[in-house]
Design a protein around this motif. Structure first.
Motif, mmCIF file in Angstrom:
data_model
loop_
_atom_site.group_PDB
_atom_site.id
_atom_site.type_symbol
_atom_site.label_atom_id
_atom_site.label_comp_id
_atom_site.label_asym_id
_atom_site.label_seq_id
_atom_site.Cartn_x
_atom_site.Cartn_y
_atom_site.Cartn_z
ATOM 1 N N UNK A 1 96.581 33.395 16.191
ATOM 2 C CA UNK A 1 96.624 34.138 14.918
ATOM 3 C C UNK A 1 95.688 33.545 13.866
ATOM 4 N N UNK A 2 95.071 34.396 13.085
ATOM 5 C CA UNK A 2 94.263 33.931 11.954
ATOM 6 C C UNK A 2 95.087 33.058 11.024
ATOM 7 N N UNK A 3 96.335 33.463 10.785
ATOM 8 C CA UNK A 3 97.180 32.744 9.834
ATOM 9 C C UNK A 3 97.375 31.279 10.226
ATOM 10 N N UNK A 4 97.266 30.963 11.504
ATOM 11 C CA UNK A 4 97.448 29.583 11.943
ATOM 12 C C UNK A 4 96.214 28.730 11.675
ATOM 13 N N UNK A 5 95.156 29.361 11.170
ATOM 14 C CA UNK A 5 93.909 28.643 10.890
ATOM 15 C C UNK A 5 93.442 28.882 9.450
ATOM 16 N N UNK A 6 94.396 29.002 8.523
ATOM 17 C CA UNK A 6 94.079 29.196 7.104
ATOM 18 C C UNK A 6 93.131 30.373 6.903
ATOM 19 N N UNK A 7 93.354 31.436 7.654
ATOM 20 C CA UNK A 7 92.466 32.600 7.627
ATOM 21 C C UNK A 7 93.283 33.881 7.681
ATOM 22 N N UNK A 8 92.630 34.978 7.346
ATOM 23 C CA UNK A 8 93.208 36.305 7.481
ATOM 24 C C UNK A 8 92.117 37.254 7.952
ATOM 25 N N UNK A 9 92.538 38.313 8.655
ATOM 26 C CA UNK A 9 91.573 39.290 9.136
ATOM 27 C C UNK A 9 92.111 40.700 8.997
ATOM 28 N N UNK A 10 91.340 41.641 8.446
ATOM 29 C CA UNK A 10 91.823 43.021 8.304
ATOM 30 C C UNK A 10 91.911 43.728 9.643
ATOM 31 N N UNK A 11 92.859 44.660 9.743
ATOM 32 C CA UNK A 11 93.084 45.453 10.959
ATOM 33 C C UNK A 11 93.239 44.532 12.175
ATOM 34 N N UNK A 12 92.421 44.684 13.221
ATOM 35 C CA UNK A 12 92.572 43.814 14.388
ATOM 36 C C UNK A 12 92.359 42.353 14.022
ATOM 37 N N UNK A 13 91.548 42.110 12.996
ATOM 38 C CA UNK A 13 91.383 40.754 12.484
ATOM 39 C C UNK A 13 90.707 39.787 13.424
ATOM 40 N N UNK A 14 89.950 40.280 14.389
ATOM 41 C CA UNK A 14 89.360 39.394 15.393
ATOM 42 C C UNK A 14 88.243 38.555 14.784
ATOM 43 N N UNK A 15 88.301 37.253 15.056
ATOM 44 C CA UNK A 15 87.278 36.307 14.618
ATOM 45 C C UNK A 15 86.747 35.585 15.852
ATOM 46 N N UNK A 16 85.426 35.538 15.989
ATOM 47 C CA UNK A 16 84.788 34.784 17.064
ATOM 48 C C UNK A 16 83.777 33.814 16.437
ATOM 49 N N UNK A 17 83.325 32.803 17.189
ATOM 50 C CA UNK A 17 82.567 31.694 16.594
ATOM 51 C C UNK A 17 81.345 32.084 15.773
ATOM 52 N N UNK A 18 80.607 33.122 16.152
ATOM 53 C CA UNK A 18 79.359 33.432 15.450
ATOM 54 C C UNK A 18 79.556 34.256 14.187
ATOM 55 N N UNK A 19 80.753 34.789 13.977
ATOM 56 C CA UNK A 19 80.985 35.646 12.807
ATOM 57 C C UNK A 19 80.985 34.816 11.529
ATOM 58 N N UNK A 20 80.298 35.315 10.512
ATOM 59 C CA UNK A 20 80.249 34.612 9.237
ATOM 60 C C UNK A 20 81.517 34.875 8.447
ATOM 61 N N UNK A 21 81.984 33.845 7.719
ATOM 62 C CA UNK A 21 83.255 33.921 7.001
ATOM 63 C C UNK A 21 83.092 33.469 5.556
ATOM 64 N N UNK A 22 83.777 34.180 4.676
ATOM 65 C CA UNK A 22 83.917 33.722 3.300
ATOM 66 C C UNK A 22 84.768 32.448 3.290
ATOM 67 N N UNK A 23 84.430 31.526 2.411
ATOM 68 C CA UNK A 23 85.225 30.309 2.229
ATOM 69 C C UNK A 23 85.683 30.265 0.775
ATOM 70 N N UNK A 24 87.000 30.350 0.564
ATOM 71 C CA UNK A 24 87.574 30.301 -0.775
ATOM 72 C C UNK A 24 88.305 28.978 -0.971
ATOM 73 N N UNK A 25 88.300 28.486 -2.194
ATOM 74 C CA UNK A 25 88.907 27.186 -2.475
ATOM 75 C C UNK A 25 89.681 27.226 -3.782
ATOM 76 N N UNK A 26 90.808 26.539 -3.791
ATOM 77 C CA UNK A 26 91.563 26.308 -5.021
ATOM 78 C C UNK A 26 91.113 24.962 -5.581
ATOM 79 N N UNK A 27 90.401 24.924 -6.704
ATOM 80 C CA UNK A 27 89.843 23.654 -7.192
ATOM 81 C C UNK A 27 90.901 22.610 -7.508
ATOM 82 N N UNK A 28 92.111 23.025 -7.867
ATOM 83 C CA UNK A 28 93.149 22.052 -8.219
ATOM 84 C C UNK A 28 93.648 21.273 -7.016
#
Length: 463
Positions: free
Chosen positions: A132-159
């Protein structure tokens, strides 16, 4: 003049109203059958009030900033043959058509198979892993499939320095996340890897961090609800990234690529969804692992099952069968063509957006069905099952009240009101793509299951 308060059935209220007396109608329902003992246990838990207050405050305190865009292999350490997906854990044997189609297309994108159809046998054989995406600090719309070459947004909480991730949005129709895997789908994904991702990284890394939470605040006052309507958010993102990209452009080929990037993003009203989702996950993850809290921190669907997680039960999933959305269909498609609900995008509703914020985006009913009064009533109804509101995300038409936030398992079981989600619909058959959009709720049984687990922890703790 005598005023009467009527609770429950309308028969008495109607009779009183016919006699010109004032009536205050209270929409009361008995608790979900079988939850009475667990509700009593949780209600008496001395930790619960403070724990829920802490969970809600932790969620509301997070500031999501966009700090990078990079391939999943780099940011998540994904290796060839490892795939992430939306929703709770699932094996290939139980995977729905759109999830299978997306996995097959991703395998072809990674060069693991020549023809996507050849991937099915290898997934069935166990050659590849699913997580699951959720087990890797990630989320994916619909099927939510992520593979190694796909580019991903990286969001951060500065605090806190915590980060979350999501892939880039492909647009609508025949796209991988809806289970399509035709040659044009793979070609678009390769262009996103080769051109779109690198250009976005230029814009992100050569600008000040984009305040995603701030954009969400603004877009809700501009007619978006951040799930199925992201038009204002997408254009504000372009506004923030374009100056750095324009400054960096070089020869004519770069200029042509940049023009295509801007055209692609500007023409895709859903593009910002893939930033709204990880922003919501970043906020909700701050509320995890708070003993005694009954707040929901994740709602996710894999096309077969719908699962939730709560702040007080760790990583445990409570699941039931995903439902088919009720809504509007594209072309000749109908309910028989639609797969049950799928995707991590319900993280927006979990945080108080999407279906919970429909009052701020009444035009959404043109996509998902219903009426403008329905949209207003939905937001008001969600207040019955939430712990509070988000003052950042205000709704002009409701006198700038904040969106209902912090779904409470106990309140869902006590009222019988289920969270409202607006969603896209994928075709049930792998390769079809999108067939419509509509409204859906979780399976009712997962909230009593979560409540029972919370009550069991309470009993064990207070013995």
């Amino acid at each position: 003049m005598v005023d009467v308060v009527s609770v429950g059935t309308d028969v008495l209220a109607d009779a009183v109203a016919e006699q010109a007396a004032g009536v205050e109608r209270v929409d009361w329902r008995p608790p979900v059958p079988g939850t009475e003992d667990d509700l009593a246990t949780v209600a008496l838990d001395p930790l619960r009030p403070g724990a829920n207050e802490q969970a809600l405050a932790a969620m509301l305190a997070v500031q999501a900033r966009l700090v990078d865009v990079r391939p999943a292999g780099e940011v998540l350490g994904l290796e060839p043959g490892r795939f992430l997906h939306a929703g709770p854990p699932i094996a290939w044997e139980q995977a729905s058509g759109p999830l299978r189609g997306a996995l097959m297309g991703a395998a072809a994108l990674e060069g693991l198979v020549e023809d996507p159809e050849d991937a099915a046998e290898r997934f069935a054989r166990g050659d590849f892993t699913l997580e699951p995406c959720h087990h890797h600090a990630s989320v994916g719309p619909m099927a939510g499939v992520v593979s190694p070459s796909m580019w991903m947004w990286v969001l951060e909480d500065p605090a806190s320095g915590r980060r979350t991730h999501c892939t880039l949005n492909e647009g609508l129709g025949k796209v991988l996340r809806y289970g399509a895997y035709s040659p044009e789908v793979i070609e678009r994904l390769r262009w996103m890897n080769d051109v779109l991702g690198p250009w976005l990284r230029v814009g992100v890394t050569q600008s000040e961090p984009v305040d995603v939470t701030g954009i969400l605040t603004q877009m809700l006052q501009m007619g978006d609800e951040a799930h199925n309507r992201n038009r204002a958010g997408t254009l504000m993102l372009l506004r923030d990234l374009m100056p750095a990209m324009i400054r960096a452009e070089g020869d004519q080929s770069d200029q042509a690529d940049l023009a295509e990037v801007v055209r692609f993003v500007g023409a895709n009203d859903h593009f910002f969804l893939n930033l709204a989702m990880p922003a919501c996950k970043l906020a909700l993850d701050a509320a995890r692992d708070i003993e005694g809290s009954t707040m929901v921190v994740a709602m996710a669907r894999n096309g077969t099952e719908f699962g939730i997680q709560t702040a007080g039960t760790g990583e445990e999933w409570f699941t039931g069968p995903a439902q088919v959305a009720d809504g509007l269909f594209l072309g000749d498609y109908g309910p028989e063509d639609a797969n049950p609900d799928i995707g991590d995008s319900a993280i927006t509703e979990t945080a108080g957006l999407g279906g919970f914020a429909m009052a701020t985006a009444p035009a959404i009913v043109r996509l998902v069905g219903g009426t403008v009064p329905d949209a207003l009533a939905t937001t008001r109804r969600m207040r019955e099952i939430t712990l509070g509101e988000n003052p950042r995300w205000s709704i002009p038409v409701l006198d700038f009240d904040g969106t209902p936030s912090g779904i409470d398992v106990a309140r869902v079981c006590r009222t019988g009101i289920l969270p409202q989600i607006n969603t896209g619909m994928a075709g049930a058959v792998a390769g079809v793509g999108q067939v419509g959009a509509g409204l859906v709720t979780p399976p009712a049984e997962i909230f009593p299951a979560a409540l029972a687990a919370l009550a069991a922890r309470t009993r064990a703790r207070v013995r």
